[in-house]
Design an enzyme around this catalytic site. Structure first.
Site, PDB file in Angstrom:
ATOM      1  N   ASN A 191      49.300  29.084  33.518  1.00 45.76           N
ATOM      2  CA  ASN A 191      48.432  28.460  34.994  1.00 45.76           C
ATOM      3  C   ASN A 191      49.419  27.685  35.672  1.00 45.76           C
ATOM      4  O   ASN A 191      48.794  26.688  36.298  1.00 45.76           O
ATOM      5  CB  ASN A 191      47.116  27.617  34.345  1.00 45.76           C
ATOM      6  CG  ASN A 191      46.360  28.671  33.916  1.00 45.76           C
ATOM      7  OD1 ASN A 191      45.849  29.736  34.399  1.00 45.76           O
ATOM      8  ND2 ASN A 191      45.756  28.285  32.547  1.00 45.76           N
ATOM      9  N   ARG A 197      44.936  20.458  20.560  1.00 40.27           N
ATOM     10  CA  ARG A 197      46.005  21.643  20.657  1.00 40.27           C
ATOM     11  C   ARG A 197      46.877  21.341  22.135  1.00 40.27           C
ATOM     12  O   ARG A 197      46.559  20.660  23.001  1.00 40.27           O
ATOM     13  CB  ARG A 197      45.258  23.048  21.091  1.00 40.27           C
ATOM     14  CG  ARG A 197      45.951  24.164  21.086  1.00 40.27           C
ATOM     15  CD  ARG A 197      45.245  25.324  21.344  1.00 40.27           C
ATOM     16  NE  ARG A 197      45.894  26.559  21.127  1.00 40.27           N
ATOM     17  CZ  ARG A 197      45.670  27.920  21.507  1.00 40.27           C
ATOM     18  NH1 ARG A 197      44.847  27.875  22.639  1.00 40.27           N
ATOM     19  NH2 ARG A 197      46.341  28.703  20.845  1.00 40.27           N
ATOM     20  N   THR A 238      38.960  33.184  24.413  1.00 41.35           N
ATOM     21  CA  THR A 238      37.729  33.487  25.483  1.00 41.35           C
ATOM     22  C   THR A 238      37.471  34.714  25.494  1.00 41.35           C
ATOM     23  O   THR A 238      38.179  35.819  25.710  1.00 41.35           O
ATOM     24  CB  THR A 238      38.400  32.758  26.699  1.00 41.35           C
ATOM     25  OG1 THR A 238      38.721  31.408  26.505  1.00 41.35           O
ATOM     26  CG2 THR A 238      37.372  33.186  27.943  1.00 41.35           C
ATOM     27  N   HIS A 271      41.153  20.442  23.835  1.00 37.86           N
ATOM     28  CA  HIS A 271      41.995  21.550  24.568  1.00 37.86           C
ATOM     29  C   HIS A 271      42.822  20.593  25.177  1.00 37.86           C
ATOM     30  O   HIS A 271      42.597  20.324  26.445  1.00 37.86           O
ATOM     31  CB  HIS A 271      41.343  22.466  24.975  1.00 37.86           C
ATOM     32  CG  HIS A 271      41.992  23.692  25.624  1.00 37.86           C
ATOM     33  ND1 HIS A 271      43.234  23.895  25.502  1.00 37.86           N
ATOM     34  CD2 HIS A 271      41.662  25.021  26.076  1.00 37.86           C
ATOM     35  CE1 HIS A 271      43.610  24.988  25.741  1.00 37.86           C
ATOM     36  NE2 HIS A 271      42.865  25.872  26.119  1.00 37.86           N
ATOM     37  N   GLY A 328      45.761  34.720  17.031  1.00 40.38           N
ATOM     38  CA  GLY A 328      44.710  34.754  18.086  1.00 40.38           C
ATOM     39  C   GLY A 328      44.117  36.368  18.205  1.00 40.38           C
ATOM     40  O   GLY A 328      43.254  36.474  17.582  1.00 40.38           O
ATOM     41  N   ARG A 329      44.884  37.263  19.004  1.00 33.74           N
ATOM     42  CA  ARG A 329      44.051  38.295  19.322  1.00 33.74           C
ATOM     43  C   ARG A 329      44.053  39.064  18.340  1.00 33.74           C
ATOM     44  O   ARG A 329      43.218  40.291  18.085  1.00 33.74           O
ATOM     45  CB  ARG A 329      44.987  38.812  20.593  1.00 33.74           C
ATOM     46  CG  ARG A 329      44.805  38.379  21.878  1.00 33.74           C
ATOM     47  CD  ARG A 329      45.325  39.118  23.003  1.00 33.74           C
ATOM     48  NE  ARG A 329      44.784  38.487  24.177  1.00 33.74           N
ATOM     49  CZ  ARG A 329      45.164  39.191  25.374  1.00 33.74           C
ATOM     50  NH1 ARG A 329      45.673  40.058  25.577  1.00 33.74           N
ATOM     51  NH2 ARG A 329      44.667  38.527  26.589  1.00 33.74           N
ATOM     52  N   GLN A 351      36.301  24.013  20.320  1.00 28.99           N
ATOM     53  CA  GLN A 351      37.260  23.710  21.356  1.00 28.99           C
ATOM     54  C   GLN A 351      36.585  23.100  22.427  1.00 28.99           C
ATOM     55  O   GLN A 351      36.040  23.706  23.297  1.00 28.99           O
ATOM     56  CB  GLN A 351      38.225  24.598  21.295  1.00 28.99           C
ATOM     57  CG  GLN A 351      39.568  24.174  22.355  1.00 28.99           C
ATOM     58  CD  GLN A 351      40.423  25.431  22.734  1.00 28.99           C
ATOM     59  OE1 GLN A 351      40.136  26.011  23.299  1.00 28.99           O
ATOM     60  NE2 GLN A 351      41.734  25.234  22.293  1.00 28.99           N
ATOM     61  N   ASN A 410      47.834  24.754  27.682  1.00 31.69           N
ATOM     62  CA  ASN A 410      47.695  25.896  28.577  1.00 31.69           C
ATOM     63  C   ASN A 410      47.352  25.635  29.995  1.00 31.69           C
ATOM     64  O   ASN A 410      46.504  26.355  30.694  1.00 31.69           O
ATOM     65  CB  ASN A 410      46.562  26.765  28.011  1.00 31.69           C
ATOM     66  CG  ASN A 410      47.122  27.426  26.681  1.00 31.69           C
ATOM     67  OD1 ASN A 410      48.073  27.070  26.034  1.00 31.69           O
ATOM     68  ND2 ASN A 410      46.038  27.998  25.807  1.00 31.69           N
ATOM     69  N   TYR A 437      45.483  23.297  31.466  1.00 33.07           N
ATOM     70  CA  TYR A 437      44.035  22.879  31.827  1.00 33.07           C
ATOM     71  C   TYR A 437      44.298  21.329  32.199  1.00 33.07           C
ATOM     72  O   TYR A 437      45.287  20.758  32.339  1.00 33.07           O
ATOM     73  CB  TYR A 437      42.969  23.272  30.997  1.00 33.07           C
ATOM     74  CG  TYR A 437      43.056  24.819  30.935  1.00 33.07           C
ATOM     75  CD1 TYR A 437      42.394  25.526  31.888  1.00 33.07           C
ATOM     76  CD2 TYR A 437      43.270  25.443  29.579  1.00 33.07           C
ATOM     77  CE1 TYR A 437      42.540  26.833  31.924  1.00 33.07           C
ATOM     78  CE2 TYR A 437      43.166  26.914  29.487  1.00 33.07           C
ATOM     79  CZ  TYR A 437      42.840  27.628  30.785  1.00 33.07           C
ATOM     80  OH  TYR A 437      42.756  28.957  30.756  1.00 33.07           O
TER      81      TYR A 437
END
Length: 365
Positions: free
Chosen positions: A238, A230, A29, A178, A320-321, A102, A181, A183
Site C-alpha cells: 500500500n 502483526r 480478507t 494489525h 495464508g492463501r 485481527q 501491510n 495500514y
C-alpha cells in the site's frame, strides 16, 4: 522428517491455549460480510472447516466505520457484529479450535464512499496511498486522506480498546493488532507516510508512539496473554516505505519486550511477494530482542516451515492463501499431499463458491 518427528505437528503452549500444532491460519480478507458489516453465517462454516489449524487469525476486522477500507469487510464495533462473531467462535471451539480476531484500522487505504458521511480517510499525514481498494464490486483508487489532528488520536486508541473488549464478548481467545501491510499503525511507524512534527512524528520514538499506545490500551483491557501483534517491517504494501527500518523496528521490539504481548507475527519480506527484498534487514535481530512467541509468515511451505522451527528461528508458522483452497491444510501438510488450486476469481466477495466448497482429503483408515 516424518509427521511424528516434525516440529510443525508438535503441540505448543500459547498463553492459556494448548495448540495441537504450530500451524497458524493467517488473516485473509474475503469481503463477504452482510448488512451492517456483520460476518455472515457462511463464515461460521468457513472458519470451522479450518479449525484443525493450531490457531486461526481471522480476516482483518475494522474497529470502527472510519477504520474500514474495503467493501463488505466485517467489523467488531456493534452489538450485531459481536453476535455474528459469536456464532463463528462457537463453531470453531466446537471443533476444538482456537481463534483470535485481527483488529484493523486502514487509515489512508480507504475510499470516501466507505467513510462516515463520505468524508476523507484519515492518516498521520495527508499523503495519498497511491494504491487501490475494493469498492462497488471492483477496484478503485483510494481517496486522498486528511491528516489526523492530535486530539483525534486518543479516540482511535479507545476504539482499539473497545474492540478488544468486544472480542472477548464475542468469544474470541484473544486479538491480533494489525500493525502491518501499510495500514494506519504502519503508516504512523514509517517515515514514508508520517511527516508529522508533533509527538507522533519525526523521531523513531515519536513514530512508534501510536502503536505502543494502542498495544498498552488493548493489553490493559484484556491482558498481554490475549494480545498479539502483526508487523511487516520492510513490506512496501500500500505504498509504504521507511528510510531506516532496522533501527525503527529494533526500537519497536525493545518496547514490545516491556509490554510483552502474547506473540509477534512478522511478515518477512514483501507481503504476498518476495522474501528477499531487503537483504540488509535482519529479522534475526528482531527475534533476539523479543522473548515471547515468534510467528513467521510469507511464502512458507512444508520444508521451510520445518527448517525454521527446527532451528529455533520461530515458534509458529502462519500460512495464508493455501488455507483458502485447502480447509484441511494441516492434514495435507502432514501427509505431504498435493494442494488444491486457488480459484482467484472468488477471492473477494460472493457466496459459497470458492469459500466453503473446496474438497478435503479422504480419511485414512
Amino acid at each position: 522428517m516424518t509427521s511424528a518427528t516434525s516440529p510443525l505437528f508438535q503441540g505448543y503452549r500459547l498463553g492459556d491455549m494448548s495448540l495441537p500444532n504450530r500451524i497458524v491460519m493467517a488473516p485473509l480478507t474475503r469481503n463477504r460480510a452482510g448488512a451492517g458489516f456483520v460476518p455472515s453465517d457462511l463464515a461460521a462454516d468457513y472458519y470451522a472447516q479450518r479449525a484443525s489449524a493450531g490457531l486461526i487469525v481471522t480476516e482483518a476486522t475494522q474497529i470502527s466505520q472510519q477504520g474500514q477500507g474495503y467493501q463488505d469487510t466485517p467489523g467488531i464495533y456493534s452489538d450485531a457484529q459481536v453476535a455474528g462473531w459469536r456464532k463463528i467462535t462457537d463453531a470453531v471451539h466446537a471443533k476444538g479450535g482456537h481463534i483470535v480476531v485481527q483488529l484493523w484500522h486502514v487509515g489512508r487505504v480507504s475510499h470516501s464512499s466507505l467513510q462516515p458521511n463520505g468524508g476523507a480517510p484519515v492518516a498521520p499525514s495527508a499523503i495519498p496511498a497511491n494504491t487501490k481498494t475494493f469498492v462497488n464490486n471492483g477496484f478503485a483508487e483510494t481517496s486522498p486522506p486528511r491528516a489526523l489532528d492530535a486530539s483525534e488520536i486518543r479516540g482511535i486508541v479507545e476504539d482499539y480498546r473497545r474492540a478488544a473488549a468486544n472480542a472477548l464478548k464475542a468469544g474470541f481467545d484473544g486479538v491480533e493488532v494489525h500493525g502491518a501491510n501499510g495500514y494506519l499503525i504502519d503508516q504512523f511507524l514509517r517515515d514514508g507516510a508520517n511527516q508529522r512534527t508533533d509527538r507522533y512524528g519525526g523521531s523513531i520514538e515519536n513514530r512508534a508512539r501510536f502503536l505502543l499506545e494502542v498495544m498498552a490500551a488493548v493489553i490493559g483491557e484484556i491482558g498481554a496473554a490475549r494480545t498479539g501483534l502483526r508487523l511487516s517491517p520492510v513490506a512496501p504494501a500500500n505504498g509504504l516505505s521507511d528510510s531506516a527500518p532496522q533501527p525503527l523496528f529494533d526500537h519497536v521490539m525493545d518496547e514490545l519486550e516491556r509490554l510483552h504481548p502474547l506473540y509477534v507475527h512478522v511478515v518477512e519480506g514483501a507481503t504476498q511477494g518476495a522474501r528477499d527484498i531487503a537483504p540488509d534487514f535482519s529479522f534475526a535481530a528482531l527475534r533476539r530482542r523479543y522473548s515471547g512467541a515468534w510467528m513467521v509468515n510469507n511464502g512458507y511451505d512444508l520444508a521451510l516451515a520445518e527448517r525454521v522451527l527446527a532451528a529455533g528461528e520461530a515458534d509458529l508458522v502462519a500460512f495464508g492463501r493455501p488455507f483458502i483452497s485447502n480447509p484441511d491444510l494441516v492434514e495435507r501438510l502432514r501427509r505431504n499431499a498435493p494442494l488444491n488450486p486457488l480459484d482467484r476469481d472468488t477471492l473477494y466477495g460472493g457466496g459459497a463458491k470458492g469459500y466453503i466448497d473446496y474438497p478435503v482429503l479422504e480419511p485414512v483408515d
